[in-house]
Enzyme design. Structure first.
Site, short mmCIF file in Angstrom:
data_model
loop_
_atom_site.label_atom_id
_atom_site.label_comp_id
_atom_site.label_asym_id
_atom_site.label_seq_id
_atom_site.Cartn_x
_atom_site.Cartn_y
_atom_site.Cartn_z
N LYS A 107 0.85 -1.20 0.00
CA LYS A 107 0.00 0.00 0.00
C LYS A 107 0.88 1.24 0.00
CE LYS A 107 -3.89 1.95 2.64
NZ LYS A 107 -4.78 1.72 3.80
N SER A 113 -9.67 1.68 2.76
CA SER A 113 -8.79 2.45 1.92
C SER A 113 -7.74 1.60 1.19
CB SER A 113 -8.07 3.51 2.75
OG SER A 113 -7.26 2.91 3.73
N SER A 136 -9.83 -0.82 6.89
CA SER A 136 -9.25 -0.64 5.56
C SER A 136 -8.53 -1.85 4.96
CB SER A 136 -8.28 0.53 5.56
OG SER A 136 -9.00 1.71 5.41
N1 GLN Z 1 -13.00 3.79 6.00
C1 GLN Z 1 -12.48 4.19 7.28
C2 GLN Z 1 -12.13 5.64 7.26
O1 GLN Z 1 -12.33 6.26 6.26
C3 GLN Z 1 -11.31 3.34 7.65
C4 GLN Z 1 -10.06 3.78 7.03
C5 GLN Z 1 -8.89 2.94 7.41
O2 GLN Z 1 -9.03 1.89 8.04
N2 GLN Z 1 -7.72 3.44 7.07
O3 GLN Z 1 -11.65 6.18 8.23
#
Ligand code: GLN
Length: 487
Positions: free
Chosen positions: A83, A158, A182
């Site tokens: 990532k 994400s 994410s």
């Molecule tokens: N979708 C969640 C957010 O937008 C989780 C993001 C993540 O785990 N980095 O905060």
């Protein structure tokens, strides 16, 4: 539909051992698929072709010289995508943001380093929501990654690029980060397996911080066994991360096939309530029934604070993000706006941050600054910290009654690109089943259910994920249950 034929690492390792393929040939196969498909799927933001080839040749040379033992080098030849919020020295580190569009990592993240030391080959950096803030990969400055099962749909976020890259066969496995879901939500949407370890289990050194008391680095792959191998290579204390845990790291793969006889599997009723797609619910209940048939005991349990999860998460993570992202000011780090001579330092900060950050990141910085500001701190930040303790206690209590929790991973099927972008709350709700694990710090494993969505579903043919949550530092039991469901 994706034309790449994903291969599992286990299958390729067997071929490496038998001498019917080479590391270099494997890397070329993946590079070929990336070449053919990445433009359409946008899963990788950069490809490290030359480094990957060099690493592969080095492994082949060692093998030819008889000094590579494929039985003791646990991840030899595993091709991974990382990532793009995890550092790999000399390579791009954009975090999906214009702010870091030209930045190159100055050192390598511990998790990446440990995989490479175990023989893994980094093939590229994966697309993600900007600074890991999002659930669909649509906040990436570089455009969204797409779901390989249906490119009109999101891969989740994400770590959407990581999940899409694994599902499309661009790599054997990938690294993601999970602050509120994410790794798990994209794994569910792309039909791959993903593990968020216990907070502190894997070092965060080299991960660009979003919310430091939530962030976890973890693997995505095709099989639970691959997750076990990767976790074992990455886990354990790191002098560079004060929050990394000194708990011993068990050999995760050893007990994988022990089965689930006698294990108590808790079904938290709050996770099967309103807002859950009935077909997703059926699929998840079907997995629970399979565990029961394999000898597990199903227990009805309750996590009463579940409905406080999203609000608590968005108060605390935005507070931490507003502080963590202060360093991107165009002076210490990040995009620097071109201003006329004579502009003040404040003008410079303002213009650089205005240009460098996208709308979602700005929304969170503003929210986080607000909940930390004098007069609101007690009402929001401090209160949310108290609720976080209650959420943790809920998990402590429930793990007296069961060994593992089984829940849906997401309330819906993968949604269409664009369908949630104008409604932040709807987007935030796609994490309703994942954020509590991060608030409590417990580990979570997501894997695809046995059946995809049926013909009469609006997302026909797409995968559905099931989530397993476990006790702190008990990834081994999660992996074992996951393995039984794969079987
Ligand atoms: N979708 C969640 C957010 O937008 C989780 C993001 C993540 O785990 N980095 O905060």
């Amino acid at each position: 539909m994706c034309t790449g034929m994903p291969t599992t690492y286990a299958a390729d390792l067997a071929r490496l051992r038998a001498g019917t393929t080479t590391h270099e040939a494997l890397v070329e196969t993946f590079l070929g698929r990336i070449e053919a498909e990445n433009e359409r799927l946008n899963a990788l933001l950069s490809v490290c072709a030359e480094d990957a080839r060099a690493q592969a040749r080095a492994l082949d040379a060692l093998q030819a010289a008889g000094s590579l033992n494929l039985d003791t080098m646990p991840l030899a030849g595993m091709v991974v995508a990382v990532k793009d919020n995890l550092s790999s020295e000399g390579h791009a580190l954009t975090c999906g943001s214009r702010m870091l569009a030209d930045f190159r990592a100055l050192y390598t993240a511990t998790a990446v380093q440990r995989l490479v030391e175990a023989g893994a080959i980094v093939i590229g950096k994966a697309n993600c929501d900007e600074f890991a803030m999002g659930s669909s990969n649509e906040t990436s400055y570089f455009g969204p990654a797409r779901n390989p099962h249906d490119p009109e749909r999101v891969p989740g976020g994400s770590s959407g690029g990581s999940a899409a890259a694994v599902a499309a066969g661009f790599c054997h496995a990938a690294l993601g980060s999970d602050t509120g879901g994410s790794i798990r939500q994209p794994a569910a949407f792309c039909g791959v397996v993903g593990l968020k370890p216990t907070y502190g289990r894997v070092s965060r050194f080299g991960l660009v911080a979003f919310a430091s008391s939530f962030d976890c680095v973890g693997p995505l792959a095709h099989t639970v066994e691959e997750l076990a191998w990767m976790l074992e290579a990455m886990a354990g204390a790191d002098a560079n991360d004060m929050t990394s845990a000194y708990e011993p790291v068990p050999p995760y793969a050893v007990d994988l096939n022990k089965g689930v006889g006698g294990l108590r599997i808790g079904l938290p009723r709050e996770y099967f309530a309103d807002g859950l797609d009935p077909v997703v619910r059926d699929r998840v209940e079907d997995e629970a029934a399979r565990l029961e048939a394999l000898g597990a005991i199903l227990v009805d349990v309750s996590l009463p604070t579940t409905d406080l999860g999203i609000a608590t998460y968005y108060v605390l993570t935005t507070a931490e993000a507003s502080s963590n992202l202060a360093r991107f000011d165009g002076v210490r780090y990040g995009h620097r706006a071109a201003l006329a001579p004579g502009a003040s330092l404040d003008d410079q900060y303002l213009a650089s941050r205005t240009e460098g950050f996208g709308a979602e990141v700005k929304r969170r910085i503003l929210l986080g600054t607000y909940v930390l500001s004098a007069g609101y701190y007690d009402a929001y930040y401090e209160q949310a910290q108290r609720v976080r303790t209650l959420i943790r206690r809920d998990f402590e209590a429930v793990f007296e009654q069961c060994d593992v929790l089984l829940t849906p991973a997401t309330p819906t099927a993968p949604f269409r690109l664009g369908s949630n972008v104008d409604d932040p709350l709807a987007m935030y709700l796609s994490d309703v089943y994942t954020v509590s694990a991060n608030l409590a710090g417990v580990p979570g494993l997501v894997l695809p259910t046995r059946h995809r969505l049926p013909e009469d579903h609006e997302a026909a043919g797409l995968p559905v994920g099931v989530q397993l949550l476990g006790r702190w530092f008990d990834e081994a039991t999660l992996l074992r249950v996951g393995r039984a469901l794969e079987g």
